[in-house]
Design an enzyme around this catalytic site. Structure first.
Site, PDB file in Angstrom:
ATOM      1  N   HIS A  11      -5.894  -3.038  -2.865  1.00 23.73           N
ATOM      2  CA  HIS A  11      -6.039  -4.615  -3.121  1.00 23.73           C
ATOM      3  C   HIS A  11      -6.365  -5.390  -4.333  1.00 23.73           C
ATOM      4  CE1 HIS A  11      -7.668  -3.924   1.691  1.00 23.73           C
ATOM      5  NE2 HIS A  11      -6.192  -4.073   1.542  1.00 23.73           N
ATOM      6  N   HIS A  20       0.723  -1.331   0.013  1.00 31.54           N
ATOM      7  CA  HIS A  20       0.062   0.036   0.097  1.00 31.54           C
ATOM      8  C   HIS A  20       1.001   1.342  -0.128  1.00 31.54           C
ATOM      9  CE1 HIS A  20      -3.544  -1.983   0.335  1.00 31.54           C
ATOM     10  NE2 HIS A  20      -3.741  -2.643   1.620  1.00 31.54           N
TER      11      HIS A  20
END
Length: 353
Positions: free
Chosen positions: A276, A270
């Site tokens: 995701h 991230h």
């Protein structure tokens, strides 16, 4: 007296630079993650969920709605998240969730979907309908495709908060776990990670926190939300200090132990700009079961991060496939657990809470 903004050239330059900085995903003023209520209502009403269809009223369904609302799949303005009715909006949210998590898209709360809902996860939203995410193939970027805007090859520093630490592991073990995690990403992109001498000046700031810690992303205790981090160039990486963090499952026997290196690898993704992924074998998949170790970058993870930063000069996919995968920090063979094994694991883990 009202002060007017300065028109000095340096002031104008400063304003321009601020305006041109890459976007950073802001903290969201969201409700507490309803994980504990889910584990109770979902287990108790499991068979009812399996047989539910549009128009059904199922006790505990409101907790499922709160879960989808928290993750960005269901808006409170579009759907009453407090009732227990399975309506068209919830059915659509279930379909989006199944699609984003690589599940069979049925629009129903089937076994695989309910099982996935119960697995602890990262707090970064993964709702497919969210306008804040940009998908390319399988890997996903944050809005605007932000990355660390520095000359390649790049060096990023990281440090551990002296005021927000985890006392059930030695600092040495924590540092080693993160060093391994950073090295996995460094092995595939031209970015090096170096521990800073001064935490205050580190690019990436790592800390363990309890509950509401001031960033709009409160932690919820054991399991549920494990950690969160933010898009470039925030550099904030926060872990829930209430978890039982482990660096060696041979030593840590708790049923709810969470592998620190696995979560670190995910959160660093991230920080580099990846959101995701729906690929179950990817480290950027949003969930991790207790006592699961998932540290090897998948092909999807590698393609995603290299599209942001380019390839490490010493890395090739050919050598990756030809080499001994157990010795390569960027890759490993993975096998999906059977449906029966997953069912037994979930029952053992959550009925004992």
């Amino acid at each position: 007296m009202m002060l007017l903004p300065s028109t000095h050239p340096l002031s104008l330059l400063f304003i321009f630079l601020l305006h041109s900085l890459p976007p950073c995903t802001a903290a969201r003023p969201v409700p507490e993650f309803p994980f504990r209520e889910l584990t109770v209502s979902t287990v108790k009403n499991y068979n009812r969920f399996l047989s539910s269809k549009r128009g059904s009223r199922v006790n505990g369904l409101s907790e499922i709605k709160k879960y989808f609302h928290y993750l960005g799949y269901l808006g409170s303005l579009d759907c009453n998240i407090s009732d227990d009715i399975l309506n068209a909006k919830l059915e659509s949210a279930i379909q989006h969730y199944q699609s984003r998590l690589g599940l069979q898209v049925t629009g129903k709360l089937d076994h695989d979907t309910v099982s996935q809902i119960l697995v602890p996860k990262c707090a970064v939203p993964d709702g497919e309908s969210s306008p804040t995410l940009h998908a390319t193939k399988n890997y996903v970027y944050f809005p605007g495709k932000p990355r660390w805007a520095r000359r390649i090859p790049m060096i990023l520093t990281y440090g551990f908060s002296p005021d927000n630490s985890y006392h059930h592991l030695s600092l040495s073990d924590i540092r080693k776990a993160f060093k391994r995690a950073f090295s996995r990403w460094a092995s595939v992109i031209p970015v090096s990670f170096v521990e800073a001498d001064d935490y205050g000046f580190a690019d990436i700031k790592i800390g363990f926190y309890i509950g509401d810690h001031g960033d709009g992303e409160p932690f919820d205790g054991v399991l549920g939300i494990l950690a969160h981090s933010f898009s470039p160039e925030s550099g904030k990486l926060h872990l829930d200090a209430a978890e039982t963090w482990a660096v060696d499952f041979g030593v840590e026997k708790s049923d709810v132990a969470v592998d620190l290196e696995s979560v670190a690898v995910h959160e660093i993704g991230h920080l580099l700009g990846l959101a995701h992924s729906p690929v179950k074998t990817a480290v950027m998949y949003p969930s991790l079961k207790p006592r699961e170790k998932k540290v090897d970058l998948s092909i999807d993870d590698i393609h995603g991060v290299q599209s942001l930063y380019g390839s490490n000069a010493n890395f090739t996919f050919a050598s990756l496939l030809e080499s001994d995968t157990s010795a390569n920090p960027a890759f490993g063979l993975r096998f999906e657990p059977s449906l029966l094994a997953m069912s037994m694991f979930l029952a053992a883990s959550f009925l004992c809470l």
